[in-house]
Scaffold this motif. Structure first.
Motif, PDB file in Angstrom:
ATOM      1  N   HIS A   1      11.022  36.498 -41.497  1.00 14.88           N
ATOM      2  CA  HIS A   1      11.511  35.770 -40.327  1.00 14.88           C
ATOM      3  C   HIS A   1      12.170  36.739 -39.368  1.00 14.88           C
ATOM      4  N   ARG A   2      11.851  36.602 -38.082  1.00 12.32           N
ATOM      5  CA  ARG A   2      12.410  37.502 -37.083  1.00 12.32           C
ATOM      6  C   ARG A   2      13.549  36.864 -36.302  1.00 12.32           C
ATOM      7  N   GLY A   3      13.812  35.580 -36.521  1.00  8.52           N
ATOM      8  CA  GLY A   3      14.892  34.929 -35.794  1.00  8.52           C
ATOM      9  C   GLY A   3      14.612  34.862 -34.321  1.00  8.52           C
ATOM     10  N   GLY A   4      15.559  35.316 -33.490  1.00  2.85           N
ATOM     11  CA  GLY A   4      15.448  35.112 -32.051  1.00  2.85           C
ATOM     12  C   GLY A   4      15.009  36.329 -31.290  1.00  2.85           C
ATOM     13  N   LEU A   5      14.113  37.140 -31.830  1.00  2.00           N
ATOM     14  CA  LEU A   5      13.690  38.362 -31.150  1.00  2.00           C
ATOM     15  C   LEU A   5      13.136  38.095 -29.774  1.00  2.00           C
ATOM     16  N   ARG A   6      12.438  36.947 -29.632  1.00  2.00           N
ATOM     17  CA  ARG A   6      11.817  36.668 -28.342  1.00  2.00           C
ATOM     18  C   ARG A   6      12.847  36.567 -27.228  1.00  2.00           C
ATOM     19  N   ARG A   7      14.075  36.231 -27.568  1.00  2.00           N
ATOM     20  CA  ARG A   7      15.046  35.964 -26.532  1.00  2.00           C
ATOM     21  C   ARG A   7      15.863  37.171 -26.147  1.00  2.00           C
ATOM     22  N   GLY A   8      15.744  38.323 -26.879  1.00  2.00           N
ATOM     23  CA  GLY A   8      16.737  39.320 -26.577  1.00  2.00           C
ATOM     24  C   GLY A   8      16.360  40.772 -26.579  1.00  2.00           C
TER      25      GLY A   8
ATOM     26  N   VAL B   1       4.880  24.790 -30.550  1.00  4.95           N
ATOM     27  CA  VAL B   1       5.891  24.823 -29.494  1.00  4.95           C
ATOM     28  C   VAL B   1       6.786  26.034 -29.702  1.00  4.95           C
ATOM     29  N   GLY B   2       7.131  26.699 -28.608  1.00  5.01           N
ATOM     30  CA  GLY B   2       8.076  27.805 -28.638  1.00  5.01           C
ATOM     31  C   GLY B   2       8.984  27.751 -27.430  1.00  5.01           C
ATOM     32  N   THR B   3      10.082  28.464 -27.498  1.00  2.00           N
ATOM     33  CA  THR B   3      11.081  28.441 -26.436  1.00  2.00           C
ATOM     34  C   THR B   3      10.816  29.555 -25.425  1.00  2.00           C
TER      35      THR B   3
ATOM     36  N   ASP C   1      10.637  24.662 -23.305  1.00  2.00           N
ATOM     37  CA  ASP C   1       9.610  24.705 -24.340  1.00  2.00           C
ATOM     38  C   ASP C   1       8.215  24.724 -23.735  1.00  2.00           C
ATOM     39  N   ARG C   2       7.357  25.541 -24.345  1.00  2.00           N
ATOM     40  CA  ARG C   2       5.953  25.648 -23.932  1.00  2.00           C
ATOM     41  C   ARG C   2       5.080  25.730 -25.186  1.00  2.00           C
ATOM     42  N   LEU C   3       3.777  25.645 -24.987  1.00  2.00           N
ATOM     43  CA  LEU C   3       2.837  25.727 -26.092  1.00  2.00           C
ATOM     44  C   LEU C   3       2.404  27.174 -26.333  1.00  2.00           C
ATOM     45  N   TYR C   4       2.324  27.534 -27.603  1.00  2.00           N
ATOM     46  CA  TYR C   4       1.808  28.827 -28.038  1.00  2.00           C
ATOM     47  C   TYR C   4       0.648  28.582 -28.991  1.00  2.00           C
ATOM     48  N   ARG C   5      -0.452  29.272 -28.772  1.00  2.00           N
ATOM     49  CA  ARG C   5      -1.638  29.108 -29.620  1.00  2.00           C
ATOM     50  C   ARG C   5      -1.605  30.070 -30.786  1.00  2.00           C
TER      51      ARG C   5
ATOM     52  N   ASP D   1       3.957  32.183 -37.382  1.00  2.00           N
ATOM     53  CA  ASP D   1       5.012  32.829 -36.611  1.00  2.00           C
ATOM     54  C   ASP D   1       6.282  31.984 -36.680  1.00  2.00           C
ATOM     55  N   PRO D   2       7.374  32.517 -37.199  1.00  2.00           N
ATOM     56  CA  PRO D   2       8.601  31.728 -37.325  1.00  2.00           C
ATOM     57  C   PRO D   2       9.259  31.397 -35.992  1.00  2.00           C
ATOM     58  N   ASP D   3       8.802  32.010 -34.892  1.00  2.00           N
ATOM     59  CA  ASP D   3       9.314  31.652 -33.571  1.00  2.00           C
ATOM     60  C   ASP D   3       8.666  30.392 -33.025  1.00  2.00           C
ATOM     61  N   TYR D   4       7.598  29.929 -33.654  1.00  2.00           N
ATOM     62  CA  TYR D   4       6.935  28.696 -33.249  1.00  2.00           C
ATOM     63  C   TYR D   4       7.410  27.550 -34.143  1.00  2.00           C
ATOM     64  N   ARG D   5       7.130  26.335 -33.722  1.00  2.00           N
ATOM     65  CA  ARG D   5       7.467  25.172 -34.539  1.00  2.00           C
ATOM     66  C   ARG D   5       6.545  24.018 -34.173  1.00  2.00           C
TER      67      ARG D   5
END
Length: 332
Positions: free
Chosen positions: A21-28, A103-105, A110-114, A138-142
């Motif tokens: 799990h990468r946690g919140g990497l996308r945000r920072g 769904v991802g942030t 929120d937007r869609l990720y394929r 991907d743990p950043d998706y849900r």
């Protein structure tokens, strides 16, 4: 498939889930500085008939032998999932690689990720079932669904795609779910089943009682796919797959994006968050929809270990930060 064109759901996901799990990497990550302050806003010019940009390489880990074809016009297939292949000499079930929209942030909400998933049995029913009850790699998706339901069948009569659920558990909008969240969840179903069937047709979701509400959103008249640039992330990795092991000294990055001047910056950080490589890929276009991009990255000088690659889109005017997508991979 029956003689009336219906398909009965008998799917089982087979993709392993071993990624950390990468946690919140996308945000920072500091990679966002690559984008500069001069980027202009993306303009959403597409329509509901726009064809989704397709990836022209077989997703990592796929068991399919056939590489997908590119869809260049609105009449062409909307996805590029490889053809099903038989995986057992005893069973009739086949394994298909299908697109599932999670769904991802993002900075715009929120937007869609394929993400490409492997399902056994009917491809369309399996793809929707994965979305309703499965988990992304991907743990950043849900999943946008907090409660699941079975998929009884998926039918395509050439004018409408009908997804029949096995019960009405998803008919009403749950407490705490906003109207916008419910509508995005419906779009996730629409994009997923359209991608699996290679058809850009309106989608009806129904249950055994004949109800056509999904999370409180009425689908009886058919729900069309919304413009990619308003509902999907503006950048989305296909390769590498989450948790992939890279050998041979080359990391291939490919996916889709709509980024300022078709430039897709990327960075690689090590397990301690230190940036070790950076660069950019060039997409085939930008602004009106998502376009494919691909690039090969030389990672031969990197030590064995776990790394994270981040790709970004241009944030544009009035956007706090670019949209991003990340993958964790290992060099053995």
């Amino acid at each position: 498939m029956s003689t009336d064109g219906s398909t009965t759901m008998t799917s089982t996901r087979t993709t392993p889930r071993t990624a950390p799990h990468r946690g919140g990497l996308r945000r920072g990550l500091a990679a966002l500085a690559l984008l500069g302050a001069g980027a202009t806003a993306l303009t959403a010019c597409g329509s509901d008939d726009d064809t989704a940009a397709t990836d022209t390489t077989t997703p990592a880990g796929s068991t399919s032998a056939a590489a997908p074809s590119d869809a260049a016009t609105s009449e062409a297939p909307v996805e590029s999932s490889p053809s099903p292949t038989e995986t057992s000499s005893q069973a009739e079930a086949t394994t298909s690689t299908v697109p599932v929209y999670w769904v991802g942030t993002t900075p715009l909400g929120d937007r869609l990720y394929r993400e490409f998933e492997q399902v056994t049995g009917d491809a369309a029913a399996g793809a929707v079932q994965a979305l309703l009850t499965g988990e992304p790699l991907d743990p950043d998706y849900r999943s946008p669904f907090t409660a699941g339901s079975g998929v009884a069948s998926v039918t395509d009569d050439g004018g409408t795609i009908t997804v029949t659920l096995s019960d009405d558990a998803l008919a009403a909008r749950p407490d705490g779910t906003s109207k916008a969240d419910a509508e995005l969840a419906v779009q996730a179903v629409v994009h997923t089943v359209q991608g699996a069937l290679q058809e850009r047709l309106p989608v009806v979701v129904t249950d055994p009682s004949g109800g056509t509400s999904l999370l409180g959103v009425e689908t009886g008249n058919g729900v069309s796919n919304r413009d990619q640039t308003t509902v999907q992330s503006l950048v989305n990795l296909t390769t590498p797959e989450e948790g992939a092991t890279v050998t041979g000294g080359t990391l291939t990055l490919d996916g889709v994006a709509s980024s300022f001047e078709a430039t897709v910056p990327w960075t690689i950080t090590d397990s301690e968050g230190k940036q070790v490589l950076e660069g950019y890929a060039t997409a085939e276009g930008w602004m009106d929809k998502l376009y494919p991009f691909t690039t090969d990255v030389d990672v031969s000088d990197l030590k064995a270990g776990t790394y994270t690659v981040l790709v970004a889109s241009s944030g544009g005017e009035g956007v706090a930060a670019p949209m991003t997508d990340t993958r964790t991979f290992t060099i053995g």
